[in-house]
Design a protein around this motif. Structure first.
Motif, mmCIF file in Angstrom:
data_model
loop_
_atom_site.group_PDB
_atom_site.id
_atom_site.type_symbol
_atom_site.label_atom_id
_atom_site.label_comp_id
_atom_site.label_asym_id
_atom_site.label_seq_id
_atom_site.Cartn_x
_atom_site.Cartn_y
_atom_site.Cartn_z
ATOM 1 N N ASN A 142 0.822 -1.220 0.000
ATOM 2 C CA ASN A 142 0.000 0.000 0.000
ATOM 3 C C ASN A 142 0.854 1.268 0.000
ATOM 4 O O ASN A 142 0.306 2.379 -0.017
ATOM 5 N N ARG A 143 2.189 1.129 0.057
ATOM 6 C CA ARG A 143 3.155 2.236 -0.044
ATOM 7 C C ARG A 143 2.976 3.262 1.070
ATOM 8 O O ARG A 143 3.445 4.388 0.956
ATOM 9 N N ASP A 144 2.335 2.893 2.156
ATOM 10 C CA ASP A 144 2.025 3.825 3.246
ATOM 11 C C ASP A 144 3.129 3.790 4.305
ATOM 12 O O ASP A 144 3.238 2.836 5.075
ATOM 13 N N ILE A 145 3.952 4.839 4.340
ATOM 14 C CA ILE A 145 5.033 4.910 5.324
ATOM 15 C C ILE A 145 4.763 6.005 6.354
ATOM 16 O O ILE A 145 5.686 6.600 6.916
ATOM 17 N N SER A 146 3.488 6.253 6.617
ATOM 18 C CA SER A 146 3.107 7.315 7.557
ATOM 19 C C SER A 146 3.395 6.957 9.007
ATOM 20 O O SER A 146 3.356 7.823 9.880
ATOM 21 N N GLY A 147 3.687 5.693 9.282
ATOM 22 C CA GLY A 147 4.003 5.275 10.641
ATOM 23 C C GLY A 147 5.347 5.800 11.096
ATOM 24 O O GLY A 147 6.013 6.556 10.379
ATOM 25 N N PRO A 148 5.807 5.404 12.284
ATOM 26 C CA PRO A 148 7.100 5.869 12.802
ATOM 27 C C PRO A 148 8.219 5.642 11.800
ATOM 28 O O PRO A 148 8.282 4.586 11.152
ATOM 29 N N HIS A 149 9.096 6.609 11.672
ATOM 30 C CA HIS A 149 10.121 6.602 10.622
ATOM 31 C C HIS A 149 10.963 5.336 10.624
ATOM 32 O O HIS A 149 11.332 4.825 9.562
ATOM 33 N N ASP A 150 11.304 4.826 11.803
ATOM 34 C CA ASP A 150 12.222 3.693 11.884
ATOM 35 C C ASP A 150 11.527 2.356 12.149
ATOM 36 O O ASP A 150 12.175 1.361 12.447
ATOM 37 N N LYS A 151 10.201 2.322 12.012
ATOM 38 C CA LYS A 151 9.510 1.044 12.235
ATOM 39 C C LYS A 151 8.118 0.992 11.596
ATOM 40 O O LYS A 151 7.247 0.274 12.076
ATOM 41 N N PHE A 152 7.921 1.718 10.501
ATOM 42 C CA PHE A 152 6.608 1.679 9.847
ATOM 43 C C PHE A 152 6.313 0.322 9.224
ATOM 44 O O PHE A 152 5.183 0.053 8.823
ATOM 45 N N TRP A 153 7.334 -0.536 9.146
ATOM 46 C CA TRP A 153 7.155 -1.884 8.598
ATOM 47 C C TRP A 153 6.893 -2.928 9.688
ATOM 48 O O TRP A 153 6.765 -4.108 9.404
ATOM 49 N N LEU A 154 6.837 -2.497 10.952
ATOM 50 C CA LEU A 154 6.632 -3.411 12.075
ATOM 51 C C LEU A 154 5.224 -3.257 12.623
ATOM 52 O O LEU A 154 4.973 -2.545 13.593
ATOM 53 N N ASN A 155 4.273 -3.912 11.978
ATOM 54 C CA ASN A 155 2.858 -3.859 12.370
ATOM 55 C C ASN A 155 2.379 -2.420 12.488
ATOM 56 O O ASN A 155 1.697 -2.050 13.438
ATOM 57 N N SER A 156 2.744 -1.613 11.507
ATOM 58 C CA SER A 156 2.364 -0.208 11.487
ATOM 59 C C SER A 156 1.631 0.102 10.187
ATOM 60 O O SER A 156 0.713 -0.618 9.810
ATOM 61 N N SER A 157 2.068 1.120 9.472
ATOM 62 C CA SER A 157 1.269 1.627 8.347
ATOM 63 C C SER A 157 1.409 0.835 7.051
ATOM 64 O O SER A 157 0.426 0.645 6.323
ATOM 65 N N ILE A 158 2.599 0.356 6.739
ATOM 66 C CA ILE A 158 2.768 -0.306 5.445
ATOM 67 C C ILE A 158 2.290 -1.753 5.516
ATOM 68 O O ILE A 158 2.551 -2.456 6.499
ATOM 69 N N LYS A 159 1.560 -2.173 4.496
ATOM 70 C CA LYS A 159 0.996 -3.521 4.421
ATOM 71 C C LYS A 159 1.222 -4.075 3.017
ATOM 72 O O LYS A 159 1.266 -3.325 2.037
#
Length: 262
Positions: A142-159
């Motif tokens: 979904n290209r969504d990196i709105s989560g925390p800068h250093d962990k948006f890939w850890l159960n955060s924004s990007i899926k």
């Protein structure tokens, strides 16, 4: 307890890994798992639990595939060079693996052993606009990196779904991504995990909690053999970290074997 890990075996053990039959059963229809495979020569998809293969989840450490590409292409990191974790920002934890505790870690080892704090250190050197530009070009999930800068890939924004993982890997392998030739070359060496005279396995694991008492485990990559190139993405549910880490790769390989890929 760690969020994720990737303790793949060294190339010296590759032959035995690929030739040894799996002892755990393959993923089956109706179970909490999925496998999506696209075979280049036949141009056909195969699925176990196809509806789940289209469901998006946090990528966890499988995000190190696009992340490493970005880091290499921006020359934030260089192949073969040693790097240190920013211990002021990411102090050593009791659960850290020995490979994370080294004073100097190469990108290849960071990828192989999923050195989360080092990838976080590197990611902090990139701006969000730069990462967004790359991920938009990659069309990664979904290209969504709105989560925390250093962990948006850890159960955060990007899926991302298993199907999207496979589609991304196909674009990567055909060099359809807007990257320097040197980036593809460097990453190919990092991505290769196991090799025999007849088979190459490029792969990345990923694991983390998605809810209380529920973890997801990923195994994504490419198999190259006499039948051509096969792109795959596997994920499964587990009750805890230990369960998923001890089973995800073997179940994925058993499933690939059942599907005639490995």
């Amino acid at each position: 307890m760690p969020l994720l890990t990737s303790l793949t075996l060294t190339p010296l053990l590759a032959a035995s890994v690929l030739s040894t039959p799996a002892t755990l059963p393959a993923c089956q229809n109706g179970q909490a798992c999925t496998m999506a495979v696209y075979s280049e020569r036949t141009q056909q998809w195969q699925f176990i639990n196809q509806s789940r293969a289209q469901q998006a989840y946090s990528p966890f450490s499988t995000y190190k595939v696009p992340n490493t590409l970005i880091l290499l292409d921006t020359q934030t990191i260089k192949p073969g060079q040693g790097y240190q974790i920013d211990l002021d920002t990411y102090p050593v934890k009791k659960w850290w693996f020995d490979a994370w505790r080294k004073e100097s870690i190469t990108p290849q080892d960071a990828f192989r052993y999923s050195a989360l704090p080092l990838y976080q250190t590197w990611t902090n050197l990139l701006s969000k606009p730069v990462m967004q530009k790359y991920l938009d070009d990659f069309n990664y999930g979904n290209r969504d990196i709105s989560g925390p800068h250093d962990k948006f890939w850890l159960n955060s924004s990007i899926k991302i779904s298993a199907v999207e993982q496979v589609t991304f890997l196909r674009r990567l392998q055909t060099q359809a991504l807007k990257l320097k030739p040197s980036t593809f070359q460097a990453f190919d060496t990092i991505f290769l995990q196991e090799e025999t005279a007849k088979t190459k396995l490029y792969a990345k694991t990923g694991t983390g909690p998605v809810a209380k008492g529920k973890y997801i485990g990923w195994y994504v990559g490419i198999v190259e053999n006499s039948q051509g190139r096969h792109y795959f993405a596997f994920n499964m549910d587990a009750k805890n970290f230990k369960e998923v880490v001890s089973t995800r790769v073997e179940i994925a390989k058993a499933t690939l074997n059942q599907m005639g890929v490995l």
